[in-house]
Design a protein around this motif. Structure first.
Motif, PDB file in Angstrom:
ATOM      1  N   ARG A   1       0.853  -1.069  -0.049  1.00  0.00           N
ATOM      2  CA  ARG A   1      -0.011   0.040  -0.122  1.00  0.00           C
ATOM      3  C   ARG A   1       0.938   1.138  -0.044  1.00  0.00           C
ATOM      4  NH1 ARG A   1      -5.235  -1.584   1.135  1.00  0.00           N
ATOM      5  NH2 ARG A   1      -5.331  -3.609   0.901  1.00  0.00           N
ATOM      6  N   THR A   2       0.273   2.522  -0.036  1.00  0.00           N
ATOM      7  CA  THR A   2       1.052   3.641  -0.195  1.00  0.00           C
ATOM      8  C   THR A   2       1.000   4.245   1.130  1.00  0.00           C
ATOM      9  OG1 THR A   2      -1.099   4.747  -1.011  1.00  0.00           O
ATOM     10  CG2 THR A   2       0.273   4.137  -2.721  1.00  0.00           C
ATOM     11  N   GLN A   3       1.303   3.538   1.974  1.00  0.00           N
ATOM     12  CA  GLN A   3       1.449   3.995   3.424  1.00  0.00           C
ATOM     13  C   GLN A   3       2.969   4.257   3.784  1.00  0.00           C
ATOM     14  OE1 GLN A   3       2.886   2.393   6.434  1.00  0.00           O
ATOM     15  NE2 GLN A   3       2.093   4.019   7.889  1.00  0.00           N
ATOM     16  N   PHE A   4       3.320   5.581   4.360  1.00  0.00           N
ATOM     17  CA  PHE A   4       4.499   5.968   4.525  1.00  0.00           C
ATOM     18  C   PHE A   4       4.659   6.722   5.819  1.00  0.00           C
ATOM     19  CE2 PHE A   4       4.635   5.522   0.084  1.00  0.00           C
ATOM     20  CZ  PHE A   4       5.973   4.663  -0.288  1.00  0.00           C
ATOM     21  N   TYR A   5       5.736   6.821   6.630  1.00  0.00           N
ATOM     22  CA  TYR A   5       6.278   7.709   7.555  1.00  0.00           C
ATOM     23  C   TYR A   5       7.539   8.225   6.808  1.00  0.00           C
ATOM     24  CZ  TYR A   5       3.267   4.790  10.713  1.00  0.00           C
ATOM     25  OH  TYR A   5       2.326   4.090  11.449  1.00  0.00           O
TER      26      TYR A   5
ATOM     27  N   GLY B   1      19.419   5.154  17.728  1.00  0.00           N
ATOM     28  CA  GLY B   1      20.260   4.206  18.485  1.00  0.00           C
ATOM     29  C   GLY B   1      20.221   2.832  17.972  1.00  0.00           C
ATOM     30  N   SER B   2      21.259   1.817  18.362  1.00  0.00           N
ATOM     31  CA  SER B   2      20.940   0.642  17.841  1.00  0.00           C
ATOM     32  C   SER B   2      19.733  -0.100  18.304  1.00  0.00           C
ATOM     33  CB  SER B   2      22.291  -0.322  18.371  1.00  0.00           C
ATOM     34  OG  SER B   2      22.217  -0.229  19.766  1.00  0.00           O
ATOM     35  N   ALA B   3      19.423   0.083  19.563  1.00  0.00           N
ATOM     36  CA  ALA B   3      17.926  -0.303  20.171  1.00  0.00           C
ATOM     37  C   ALA B   3      16.751   0.064  19.293  1.00  0.00           C
ATOM     38  CB  ALA B   3      17.771   0.003  21.562  1.00  0.00           C
ATOM     39  N   GLN B   4      17.102   1.275  18.738  1.00  0.00           N
ATOM     40  CA  GLN B   4      15.982   1.675  17.889  1.00  0.00           C
ATOM     41  C   GLN B   4      15.591   1.174  16.764  1.00  0.00           C
ATOM     42  OE1 GLN B   4      17.600   3.920  19.982  1.00  0.00           O
ATOM     43  NE2 GLN B   4      15.922   3.617  21.457  1.00  0.00           N
ATOM     44  N   MET B   5      16.746   0.967  16.066  1.00  0.00           N
ATOM     45  CA  MET B   5      16.837   0.195  14.750  1.00  0.00           C
ATOM     46  C   MET B   5      16.503  -1.371  14.929  1.00  0.00           C
ATOM     47  SD  MET B   5      17.829   2.659  12.787  1.00  0.00           S
ATOM     48  CE  MET B   5      17.860   1.374  11.410  1.00  0.00           C
ATOM     49  N   HIS B   6      17.005  -1.867  16.003  1.00  0.00           N
ATOM     50  CA  HIS B   6      16.699  -3.387  15.897  1.00  0.00           C
ATOM     51  C   HIS B   6      15.080  -3.808  16.252  1.00  0.00           C
ATOM     52  CE1 HIS B   6      20.468  -5.157  15.976  1.00  0.00           C
ATOM     53  NE2 HIS B   6      21.018  -4.176  16.243  1.00  0.00           N
ATOM     54  N   ASP B   7      14.361  -2.891  16.968  1.00  0.00           N
ATOM     55  CA  ASP B   7      13.041  -2.801  17.280  1.00  0.00           C
ATOM     56  C   ASP B   7      11.990  -2.597  16.262  1.00  0.00           C
ATOM     57  OD1 ASP B   7      12.743  -0.188  17.105  1.00  0.00           O
ATOM     58  OD2 ASP B   7      12.307   0.089  19.415  1.00  0.00           O
ATOM     59  N   GLY B   8      12.713  -1.954  15.122  1.00  0.00           N
ATOM     60  CA  GLY B   8      11.949  -1.738  13.794  1.00  0.00           C
ATOM     61  C   GLY B   8      11.043  -0.689  13.698  1.00  0.00           C
ATOM     62  N   PHE B   9      11.462   0.383  14.509  1.00  0.00           N
ATOM     63  CA  PHE B   9      10.724   1.616  14.603  1.00  0.00           C
ATOM     64  C   PHE B   9      11.457   2.545  13.685  1.00  0.00           C
ATOM     65  CE2 PHE B   9      10.145   5.894  16.276  1.00  0.00           C
ATOM     66  CZ  PHE B   9       8.724   5.908  15.783  1.00  0.00           C
ATOM     67  N   LEU B  10      12.511   2.784  13.499  1.00  0.00           N
ATOM     68  CA  LEU B  10      13.146   3.893  12.678  1.00  0.00           C
ATOM     69  C   LEU B  10      13.367   3.530  11.238  1.00  0.00           C
ATOM     70  CD1 LEU B  10      15.618   5.291  15.317  1.00  0.00           C
ATOM     71  CD2 LEU B  10      13.746   6.449  14.343  1.00  0.00           C
ATOM     72  N   ASN B  11      13.228   2.128  11.174  1.00  0.00           N
ATOM     73  CA  ASN B  11      13.633   1.598   9.565  1.00  0.00           C
ATOM     74  C   ASN B  11      12.509   1.810   8.980  1.00  0.00           C
ATOM     75  OD1 ASN B  11      12.321  -0.831  10.725  1.00  0.00           O
ATOM     76  ND2 ASN B  11      13.980  -2.279  10.151  1.00  0.00           N
ATOM     77  N   ARG B  12      11.373   2.007   9.673  1.00  0.00           N
ATOM     78  CA  ARG B  12       9.988   2.252   8.825  1.00  0.00           C
ATOM     79  C   ARG B  12       9.827   3.776   8.264  1.00  0.00           C
ATOM     80  NH1 ARG B  12       6.284  -1.958  10.952  1.00  0.00           N
ATOM     81  NH2 ARG B  12       7.558  -3.141  12.474  1.00  0.00           N
ATOM     82  N   TRP B  13      10.902   4.492   8.363  1.00  0.00           N
ATOM     83  CA  TRP B  13      10.922   5.904   8.064  1.00  0.00           C
ATOM     84  C   TRP B  13      11.711   6.024   6.787  1.00  0.00           C
ATOM     85  CZ3 TRP B  13       8.105   9.801  10.492  1.00  0.00           C
ATOM     86  CH2 TRP B  13       7.484   9.318  11.752  1.00  0.00           C
ATOM     87  N   LEU B  14      11.066   6.918   5.985  1.00  0.00           N
ATOM     88  CA  LEU B  14      11.966   7.214   4.657  1.00  0.00           C
ATOM     89  C   LEU B  14      12.534   8.856   5.179  1.00  0.00           C
ATOM     90  CD1 LEU B  14       9.512   7.212   1.568  1.00  0.00           C
ATOM     91  CD2 LEU B  14      11.951   6.136   1.896  1.00  0.00           C
TER      92      LEU B  14
END
Length: 363
Positions: free
Chosen positions: A84-88, A217-230
């Motif tokens: 879908r066309t859903q983005f952060y 931070g590494s924790a935020q990358m590993h928990d899948g939050f920040l890699n959902r952002w463009l």
């Protein structure tokens, strides 16, 4: 061990490694073909936003136009794989660089086109508030200022539980696009008890690069939050124009075009009651597109040498496919098809954005 800022890994080959090196030198800019090759409504909106600005920020104008189009197509179009066309989206630029202009333009354009129902909140107070939003307004565009402060707050272990809940809920909402957001259980009342079908929350927020980095931070990358952002890096040191080079009010042709795109693929019936049913139009894609996405996924996994790398780059092919869908519908909303050039554009956008995220997370 994750790569250091001095010795970047080389995901997907030497071309991307050079982009990362440029980002590390602070000289990275959006590839020119993204600005020139957006096509359709996305390009038209970006050109108007840039022309109407006292401090032109073409990269942020493009990011805003992608967010706006992604909202218009929400719950209306889906790829063959149900993307879908859903983005952060996070727009990054220094203080006093005009980063607020594109958000204001998006608000005015949606309002002028009679699409104010798609305008979401300017801030999030809690995860419960987000669930309430997508339950009552399943498709919306949230335009946020000081996004860095929000990210710092929701990712801090010292933040109140209702604030930290925001990150968890945003992940759940993003994952539920094209699916179902199940209810939550509360001990005291019935908040969050309803099942939400096909939530489509698009976010475009702006912040300074330093504010964003403080929340990484590494924790935020590993928990899948920040890699959902463009992440979209704007320009620093932009000089003020004597006057805007284009109309500051949304031009009539652009308002009409937004209305046209909003009408195509619109479900019949009362739009205000679309909280429990969504039947998007399937957008076919060329066989070469499908194969390229398989190849990209394989390249990411084959080149992964650390958990941090994989956490950052794993969603890159998915981001590319969603951007390709936006471009395909933007070019031809009446009869869209995802062609290889759409994916090439989406791949370039997602690769550049992810390289910025990778660099910021390593700072």
């Amino acid at each position: 061990m994750p790569a250091t800022a001095e010795e970047p890994q080389e995901p997907l080959g030497a071309e991307l490694a050079e982009e990362i090196r440029q980002a590390q030198a602070g000289a990275a800019s959006m590839p020119e073909e993204l600005l020139e090759g957006a096509g359709g409504l996305v390009r038209q909106v970006a050109l108007w936003i840039t022309a109407s600005a006292l401090y032109p920020q073409p990269e942020l104008a493009l990011a805003t136009s992608v967010a706006l189009a992604a909202t218009l197509y929400g719950r209306r179009f889906a790829s063959e794989t149900n993307a879908r066309t859903q983005f952060y989206i996070a727009g990054l630029a220094g203080s006093g660089s005009g980063k607020d202009h594109s958000r204001k333009c998006a608000l005015r354009l949606l309002n002028e086109a009679g699409a104010s129902r798609l305008i979401g909140p300017g801030d999030f107070a809690s995860g419960t508030a987000i669930r309430k939003l997508v339950g009552e307004q399943p498709c919306s565009l949230a335009l946020l200022d000081e996004l860095g402060d929000l990210i710092q707050g929701v990712t801090s272990s010292k933040a109140p539980s209702h604030v930290r809940q925001i990150a968890k809920t945003l992940k759940e909402v993003e994952s539920a696009a094209g699916s179902v957001l199940p209810p939550m259980s509360y001990a005291s009342d019935e908040r969050g008890q309803s099942t939400i079908v096909d939530p489509h929350l698009v976010i475009y927020g702006t912040t300074t690069p330093g504010s964003l980095t403080a929340g990484l931070g590494s924790a935020q990358m590993h928990d899948g939050f920040l890699n959902r952002w463009l992440l979209v890096r704007g320009r620093d040191g932009v000089r003020r124009r004597l006057r805007p080079e284009g109309p500051t009010d949304p031009p009539e042709y652009l308002v009409d075009e937004v209305k046209r795109h909003l009408a195509v693929g619109a479900p019949s019936g009362n739009l205000a009651k679309l909280t429990q049913q969504s039947k998007p139009r399937p957008v076919p894609q060329a066989k070469e597109v499908s194969q390229r996405l398989v190849d990209l996924d394989g390249q990411v996994k084959d080149s992964a040498t650390s958990e941090a790398y994989l956490a950052t780059w794993a969603r890159f092919p998915f981001m590319a496919s969603k951007l390709a869908l936006v471009r395909a519908v933007s070019r031809n909303p009446g009869s869209p098809e995802i062609e290889l050039e759409d994916l090439a554009w989406g791949e370039s956008f997602a690769r550049w954005s992810t390289s910025v995220l990778w660099y910021r997370s390593e700072e």
